[in-house]
Design an enzyme around this catalytic site. Structure first.
Site, mmCIF file in Angstrom:
data_model
loop_
_atom_site.group_PDB
_atom_site.id
_atom_site.type_symbol
_atom_site.label_atom_id
_atom_site.label_comp_id
_atom_site.label_asym_id
_atom_site.label_seq_id
_atom_site.Cartn_x
_atom_site.Cartn_y
_atom_site.Cartn_z
ATOM 1 N N CYS A 1 -0.056 -12.026 6.195
ATOM 2 C CA CYS A 1 -0.236 -12.507 7.564
ATOM 3 C C CYS A 1 0.615 -11.680 8.508
ATOM 4 O O CYS A 1 1.617 -11.118 8.102
ATOM 5 C CB CYS A 1 0.227 -13.955 7.683
ATOM 6 S SG CYS A 1 -0.729 -15.061 6.672
ATOM 7 N N TRP B 1 -2.508 -4.718 18.039
ATOM 8 C CA TRP B 1 -1.940 -5.734 17.165
ATOM 9 C C TRP B 1 -1.155 -6.790 17.929
ATOM 10 O O TRP B 1 -0.330 -7.494 17.374
ATOM 11 C CB TRP B 1 -1.104 -5.079 16.054
ATOM 12 C CG TRP B 1 -1.987 -4.499 14.985
ATOM 13 C CD1 TRP B 1 -3.336 -4.662 14.878
ATOM 14 C CD2 TRP B 1 -1.605 -3.682 13.885
ATOM 15 N NE1 TRP B 1 -3.815 -3.987 13.779
ATOM 16 C CE2 TRP B 1 -2.774 -3.377 13.144
ATOM 17 C CE3 TRP B 1 -0.388 -3.170 13.445
ATOM 18 C CZ2 TRP B 1 -2.756 -2.593 11.990
ATOM 19 C CZ3 TRP B 1 -0.377 -2.383 12.293
ATOM 20 C CH2 TRP B 1 -1.547 -2.101 11.578
ATOM 21 N N GLU C 1 -9.549 0.521 14.514
ATOM 22 C CA GLU C 1 -10.137 -0.815 14.390
ATOM 23 C C GLU C 1 -10.673 -1.403 15.681
ATOM 24 O O GLU C 1 -11.545 -2.257 15.651
ATOM 25 C CB GLU C 1 -9.163 -1.781 13.722
ATOM 26 C CG GLU C 1 -8.158 -2.390 14.663
ATOM 27 C CD GLU C 1 -7.133 -3.234 13.910
ATOM 28 O OE1 GLU C 1 -6.857 -2.929 12.748
ATOM 29 O OE2 GLU C 1 -6.631 -4.184 14.501
ATOM 30 N N HIS D 1 -0.070 8.401 11.762
ATOM 31 C CA HIS D 1 -0.601 7.803 10.536
ATOM 32 C C HIS D 1 -1.666 6.795 10.925
ATOM 33 O O HIS D 1 -1.503 6.038 11.868
ATOM 34 C CB HIS D 1 0.518 7.114 9.754
ATOM 35 C CG HIS D 1 0.003 6.174 8.701
ATOM 36 N ND1 HIS D 1 -0.586 6.619 7.538
ATOM 37 C CD2 HIS D 1 -0.063 4.820 8.658
ATOM 38 C CE1 HIS D 1 -0.968 5.571 6.824
ATOM 39 N NE2 HIS D 1 -0.663 4.463 7.478
ATOM 40 N N HIS E 1 -1.870 -0.800 -1.784
ATOM 41 C CA HIS E 1 -2.189 -2.221 -1.603
ATOM 42 C C HIS E 1 -2.172 -2.973 -2.923
ATOM 43 O O HIS E 1 -2.423 -4.163 -2.972
ATOM 44 C CB HIS E 1 -3.543 -2.388 -0.919
ATOM 45 C CG HIS E 1 -3.577 -1.732 0.428
ATOM 46 N ND1 HIS E 1 -3.916 -0.413 0.584
ATOM 47 C CD2 HIS E 1 -3.265 -2.197 1.654
ATOM 48 C CE1 HIS E 1 -3.834 -0.107 1.868
ATOM 49 N NE2 HIS E 1 -3.444 -1.169 2.533
ATOM 50 N N CYS F 1 -0.155 4.442 2.602
ATOM 51 C CA CYS F 1 0.368 3.611 3.694
ATOM 52 C C CYS F 1 1.837 3.302 3.400
ATOM 53 O O CYS F 1 2.386 3.794 2.407
ATOM 54 C CB CYS F 1 -0.462 2.333 3.819
ATOM 55 S SG CYS F 1 -0.220 1.441 5.365
HETATM 56 N N1 GLN Z 1 5.266 3.325 9.218
HETATM 57 C C1 GLN Z 1 4.643 2.113 8.850
HETATM 58 C C2 GLN Z 1 5.067 1.679 7.460
HETATM 59 O O1 GLN Z 1 5.260 2.493 6.642
HETATM 60 C C3 GLN Z 1 3.134 2.221 8.881
HETATM 61 C C4 GLN Z 1 2.511 0.905 8.578
HETATM 62 C C5 GLN Z 1 1.009 0.892 8.657
HETATM 63 O O2 GLN Z 1 0.372 1.893 8.655
HETATM 64 N N2 GLN Z 1 0.446 -0.255 8.707
HETATM 65 O O3 GLN Z 1 5.188 0.532 7.158
HETATM 66 ZN ZN ZN Z 2 -1.133 2.473 7.048
#
Ligand code: GLN
Ligand code: ZN
Length: 761
Positions: free
Chosen positions: A517, A562, A606, A643, A696, A728
């Site tokens: 969340c 966000w 998004e 990123h 993930h 990520c």
């Molecule tokens: N710099 C952020 C991290 O590493 C990037 C997070 C993301 O892309 N949601 O947590």
């Molecule tokens: Zn990411």
């Protein structure tokens, strides 16, 4: 007039489902306990809606992980590799959602994608050539019966066949059309079973209708529904759409035998116009999505009642509805103890939206609602000034000129310079920023929040963590280091707190994916930077190493996307304000010796409008320049990274290149690698780090696997442009798997350097 809720949040007002599921994942409790907790939550959610006086309450909007995955499982769309684990039904389901590594085997999770234009992620079901589609599950019926036993009549919600097919991935030779007959049969069985259960209403969600539809799409929709609707005898089918308008298929829809059609009046810019132009049939009911399911501002009753009056004058039978599922807003304002009553009076979360529906229903039945106190209070709220403007911000923004949007010299020139001064090896290794938020990190933060430790102790602890992670990264052999983001909970929350104009909630959680969340801040007013935000942390981290420490920021588009945005000024204006604030931070980092600065735009993709025709004007034309504004002021040798989560940007590659970053890292491990071909086709200039493994899931990638991934990448990407990184941030992972994965990543990069070494004369 009656009221309807498309769906209710399911994670629990205090994230009960998250905690109990995670206990289950850690094997601290068994299945029975998880099921029992879920049942309790469903009961609470139904009773809350019932007590609020909602007429059409949904069931089957509950999910253990994701509703699209539920729909796939309902129809037996379960890839073989998961079936072959021979786990329980529930564990097979979780294996698809989260991957599985254990005694029964080792499989990755299914891909995950953003749900239309939201920050919710769905699991991408896979259709294999021999997938047998048929109604094998019971979930909608058991949950319907469960509510019924509580004396609550509900409408089960199932994602419709058209949207399901649109979102499934075909992994074999067969194409989507080849599954049509089976899918149709499956939904026929679904409706027949509704008949058996004497279910009065079935809600079929078809959000894919708000995307661009061509002739073939429209024909497919007809084929599906002409075949399945005749199965409905006593059961009424509500075709529910949301996240936009259905302009491509509206005229068809109103001729089809649905009992009711749900349309979104909030994001559906054309909805009202379509009704005016083509009418709405007398024999159908319009579920009018007038209460915003996505934003937290109070409904302006005057406007809503006017629309309802208009619809009534047109003789349209109307049910007042939310514009989409309330999944996308937090539960209740009642947990918010810190925000003043003045602020709170402007907001409405899921529970308060139920009250709005009820109030609007009552007002719409008054002959003269203008004299009603409820109405007048609401009107007063919208007439008063919120004191949220900042003249200084507006002035600074007015001084921004075209040249502030352009970084000089050109990127190719910068890349040459940077190669020299940064002196990184080929295929440089790095991470995306955050390291595991281990229990001690979280405990430190909450102790500070509760005032149990001093600010100084809080900082001391994080500095110790930074020092440890610097040593650890050096030991692993990473090339570009990060400080680990221990001081951040959620990145947007973190930046929002340091910026003026944002409001923060305590418990306003919104589900992002699975059990995860987020707590989006609310943009209340004009945004500005109060003081340097990350500089001290980055400078400290850099002081501990001779390697390059990457500065870590969040970009303006993501901060906005966000957050819950304002409704009184445009998105463009808010994004530009945030961009100016981040620009100041970028320049401060550079001034303090930080040579690589990453500005995350995780959420850029998004909010791309769902219709192609809106992409440029309604979004990219201001989102991309806003990003450029953040970094155009740095020196040529300062390397700017960005990123993005998810590589779903095949169709906007020129726009991504136009962000003019020097390097971009993005997710690639869970999706197909078509993106790499597209980069090549578009002669993408930015250096790239397509994620080499999926963060993930707790699964540890092997060295061979990463080498293989890199070898594929090298067939598509110039060697001097390729970076090696996970896909990520690592904050949701635990340390052991992170350590193992990163060691493998560095080994793989070394192997690739050796394997592909070019003999220089
Ligand atoms: N710099 C952020 C991290 O590493 C990037 C997070 C993301 O892309 N949601 O947590
Ligand atoms: Zn990411």
């Amino acid at each position: 007039m009656q009221t309807s809720v498309i769906g209710f949040p399911r994670i629990g007002t205090l994230r009960e489902l998250k905690f109990v599921s995670e206990k289950y994942f850690r094997k601290e409790i068994g299945e029975a306990e998880l099921l029992e907790a879920a049942k309790k939550l469903r009961r609470t959610h139904w009773s809350t809606q019932k007590n609020a006086g909602i007429d059409y309450i949904s069931s089957n909007d509950f999910s253990y992980y994701d509703m699209l995955l539920d729909t796939a499982a309902l129809f037996g769309i379960i890839p073989k590799r998961y079936q072959e684990l021979h786990l329980s039904k529930l564990d097979t389901y979780f294996a698809m959602a989260r991957g599985y590594q254990g005694a029964s085997g080792d499989v990755k999770a299914l891909a995950m994608k953003k749900w239309f234009n939201t920050n919710y992620h769905y699991i991408v079901p896979e259709l294999e050539d021999d997938t047998v589609i048929s109604l094998v599950g019971n979930k909608p019926f058991t949950e319907y019966a469960e509510a019924k036993a509580l004396g609550i009549e509900t409408k089960p919600v199932v994602i419709g066949a058209y949207t399901l097919l649109k979102l499934c991935r075909c992994t074999g030779k067969k194409k989507t059309e080849d599954y049509m007959d089976d899918i149709i049969r499956g939904y026929q069985e679904l409706i027949q079973k509704c008949e058996e259960y004497q279910i009065a209403w079935l809600q079929l969600d078809e959000p894919a209708l708000v995307q661009d539809m061509d002739r073939e799409d429209i024909a497919r929709f007809h084929t599906i529904y002409e075949a399945i609707l005749p199965s409905a005898k006593q059961c009424h089918v509500l075709l529910q759409t949301y996240f936009g308008d259905v302009r491509d298929i509206y005229q068809n829809l109103i001729k089809m035998p649905f009992t009711a059609i749900g349309l979104d009046f909030i994001e559906g810019k054309e909805t009202y116009h379509l009704i005016k132009k083509y009418g709405f049939p007398q024999d159908k009911i319009l579920f009018a999505g007038l209460v915003n399911g996505k934003n937290v501002w109070k409904n302006h009753y005057k406007n809503t009642l006017q629309t309802l009056d208009d619809l009534r004058r047109k003789g349209i039978r109307t049910v007042l509805s939310t514009s989409c599922s309330l999944l996308h807003v937090p539960y209740t304002l009642s947990h918010e103890k810190k925000l003043s009553a003045e602020y709170l009076s402007h907001f409405s979360f899921a529970e308060e939206k139920l009250a709005e529906l009820a109030e609007l229903k009552a007002l719409s039945e008054c002959s003269d609602y203008g004299g009603n106190a409820v109405y007048q209070n609401n009107e007063k709220l919208f007439l008063e000034s919120r004191n949220c403007e900042n003249a200084e911000v507006r002035k600074r923004l007015s001084l921004v000129t075209d040249s502030d949007y352009t970084r000089l010299p050109a990127r190719s020139e910068r890349q040459r310079l940077q190669k020299n001064v940064l002196a990184l090896p080929e295929f440089p290794t790095t991470t995306i920023g955050s390291f595991p938020q281990t229990p001690d990190v979280k405990a430190n933060r909450s102790a500070c929040r509760r005032g149990e430790i001093s600010e100084k102790e809080y900082v001391e602890f994080n500095r110790k963590k930074i020092a440890e992670c610097v040593v650890w990264q050096e030991e692993i052999g990473l090339d570009v280091l990060v400080h680990g983001e221990y001081e951040r909970n959620d990145m947007v929350e973190y930046f929002g707190e340091a910026l003026g104009g944002f409001l923060f909630t305590e418990k306003a959680w919104v589900q992002s994916y699975g059990t995860r969340c987020v707590k989006p801040p609310i943009i209340w007013g004009d945004v500005y930077r109060k003081k340097p935000i990350t500089v001290e942390w980055s400078v400290y981290a850099q002081s501990l190493t001779s390697k390059i420490m990457k500065g870590m920021l969040t970009g303006p588009v993501t901060i906005l996307n966000w957050s819950f945005p304002r409704e009184d000024i445009s998105i463009k204006e808010s994004i530009s304000q945030i961009a100016l604030a981040i620009r100041e931070e970028v320049l401060d980092l550079e001034k303090n010796g930080i040579r690589i600065i990453q500005i995350d735009e995780a959420a850029l993709r998004e909010k791309l409008p769902l219709r192609k025709s809106d992409w440029q004007k309604a979004y990219l034309d201001f989102a991309i320049p806003a990003f450029r504004l953040t970094h155009s002021g740095v020196k040529p040798e300062t390397q700017i990274h960005t990123h993005m989560c998810y590589s779903e940007f095949t169709d906007i590659i020129p726009a991504i290149d136009a962000m003019d970053a020097d390097v971009i890292t993005f997710e690639a491990s869970r999706s197909d690698l078509q993106i790499l071909d597209s980069l090549r086709e578009h002669a993408f200039e930015t250096e790239v780090g397509p994620g080499v493994y999926d963060i993930h899931s707790p699964r540890v990638p092997s060295v061979e696997e990463i080498v293989a991934a890199l070898q594929v990448m090298l067939t598509k990407i110039d060697r001097e442009k390729l970076w090696v990184n996970p896909d990520c941030g690592l904050k949701t992972r635990a340390m052991p798997e992170t350590d193992a994965s990163l060691r493998n990543l560095v080994k793989a990069a070394k192997q690739i350097r050796k394997k592909t070494q070019i003999c220089k004369p």
